[in-house]
Design an enzyme around this catalytic site. Structure first.
Site, PDB file in Angstrom:
ATOM      1  N   VAL A  98       0.876  -1.471  -0.019  1.00 44.06           N
ATOM      2  CA  VAL A  98      -0.135  -0.123  -0.066  1.00 44.06           C
ATOM      3  C   VAL A  98       0.746   0.937  -0.121  1.00 44.06           C
ATOM      4  O   VAL A  98       1.972   1.233   0.714  1.00 44.06           O
ATOM      5  CB  VAL A  98      -0.845   0.042   1.281  1.00 44.06           C
ATOM      6  CG1 VAL A  98      -1.898   1.106   1.252  1.00 44.06           C
ATOM      7  CG2 VAL A  98      -1.673  -1.286   1.311  1.00 44.06           C
ATOM      8  N   CYS A  99       0.415   1.983  -0.841  1.00 49.09           N
ATOM      9  CA  CYS A  99       1.194   3.723  -0.838  1.00 49.09           C
ATOM     10  C   CYS A  99       2.747   3.510  -0.891  1.00 49.09           C
ATOM     11  O   CYS A  99       3.205   2.456  -2.061  1.00 49.09           O
ATOM     12  CB  CYS A  99       1.025   4.112   0.569  1.00 49.09           C
ATOM     13  SG  CYS A  99       1.421   5.947   0.530  1.00 49.09           S
ATOM     14  N   SER A 100       3.650   3.895  -0.455  1.00 51.04           N
ATOM     15  CA  SER A 100       5.002   4.019  -0.635  1.00 51.04           C
ATOM     16  C   SER A 100       5.678   2.642  -0.266  1.00 51.04           C
ATOM     17  O   SER A 100       6.691   2.175  -0.495  1.00 51.04           O
ATOM     18  CB  SER A 100       5.721   4.994  -0.039  1.00 51.04           C
ATOM     19  OG  SER A 100       5.377   4.960   1.355  1.00 51.04           O
ATOM     20  N   GLY A 101       4.860   1.502   0.142  1.00 54.59           N
ATOM     21  CA  GLY A 101       5.395   0.105   0.490  1.00 54.59           C
ATOM     22  C   GLY A 101       5.636  -0.476  -0.721  1.00 54.59           C
ATOM     23  O   GLY A 101       6.493  -1.416  -0.589  1.00 54.59           O
ATOM     24  N   THR A 118       1.864   3.343  -7.010  1.00 55.99           N
ATOM     25  CA  THR A 118       2.320   3.782  -5.373  1.00 55.99           C
ATOM     26  C   THR A 118       1.845   5.048  -5.101  1.00 55.99           C
ATOM     27  O   THR A 118       0.951   5.564  -5.897  1.00 55.99           O
ATOM     28  CB  THR A 118       3.754   3.858  -5.337  1.00 55.99           C
ATOM     29  OG1 THR A 118       4.452   4.178  -4.120  1.00 55.99           O
ATOM     30  CG2 THR A 118       4.405   5.087  -6.328  1.00 55.99           C
TER      31      THR A 118
END
Length: 208
Positions: A98-101, A118
């Site tokens: 999730v996101c910058s993961g 991202t």
């Protein structure tokens, strides 16, 4: 089904809690909140989460969920974290972020040549790390699933639930959680927000 929700300092709580709340609707799910040590992990909002297990103790989860957050840049240099993701991925049925993961998945070598999304403020970083950028909110490429920024993790949770079980099950989860977004403002993407707001948020994310 064993699901590993990965914890690390500076992560964003909603990146993890969103998909966790969705997927844990299913009685077959056994959730594990996994970190490098048993010590509590402080998120970027100050919320403290207690791990239930460690990287060494849970090496082969069936589903891996990697959040992003304010600590994303420091996390890229966390060898134990990146190594865990790289080691857990081959045995996982699904590897997700999730996101910058997604930058952590890329650093672990999982996104090379794969389509991924991202947070909009770090799209260039994802490309530099070898991924093929998509601006979609949720992206499936084989058994790797990536979600865009923060709240997109909830959407990813429902999409993944449909893939693991079936659409009626995922729809039932959506109804039970009353997920029917009606945001009060229309500034939820860089294409819609004022330029100065986009610049300020991008600077904040990149400075984290």
């Amino acid at each position: 089904m064993h699901i590993a929700f990965v914890l690390y300092p500076g992560m964003t709580a909603l990146d993890l809690v969103g998909p966790s709340q969705v997927l844990c609707c299913h009685p077959a799910v056994e959730a594990h909140y996994v970190a490098g040590t048993p010590d509590p992990v402080r998120t970027d909002s100050g919320l403290v989460i207690q791990p239930t297990t460690t990287f060494a103790e849970l090496t082969a989860p069936e589903v891996l969920v990697v959040p992003g957050g304010g600590g994303w840049r420091r996390a890229l240099d966390d060898t134990a974290l990146v190594d865990y993701i790289a080691t857990a991925h081959p045995a996982a049925t699904w590897t997700t972020s999730v996101c910058s993961g997604s930058t952590l998945l890329a650093k672990a070598g999982i996104l090379t040549g794969k389509r991924a999304t991202t947070h909009w403020a770090v799209r260039d970083v994802l490309v530099e790390l070898g991924a093929e950028l998509s601006t979609d909110r949720v992206v499936f490429d084989g058994n790797v699933v990536t979600a865009a920024g923060v709240s997109a993790g909830i959407d990813m949770g429902f999409a993944l639930a449909a893939a693991i079980w079936d659409e009626p099950t995922a729809q039932q989860f959506q109804l039970g959680l009353e997920y029917d977004p009606q945001p009060p403002f229309d500034t939820g993407s860089p294409e819609k927000a004022p330029a100065e707001m986009v610049a300020a948020i991008r600077a904040a994310v990149r400075a984290a």
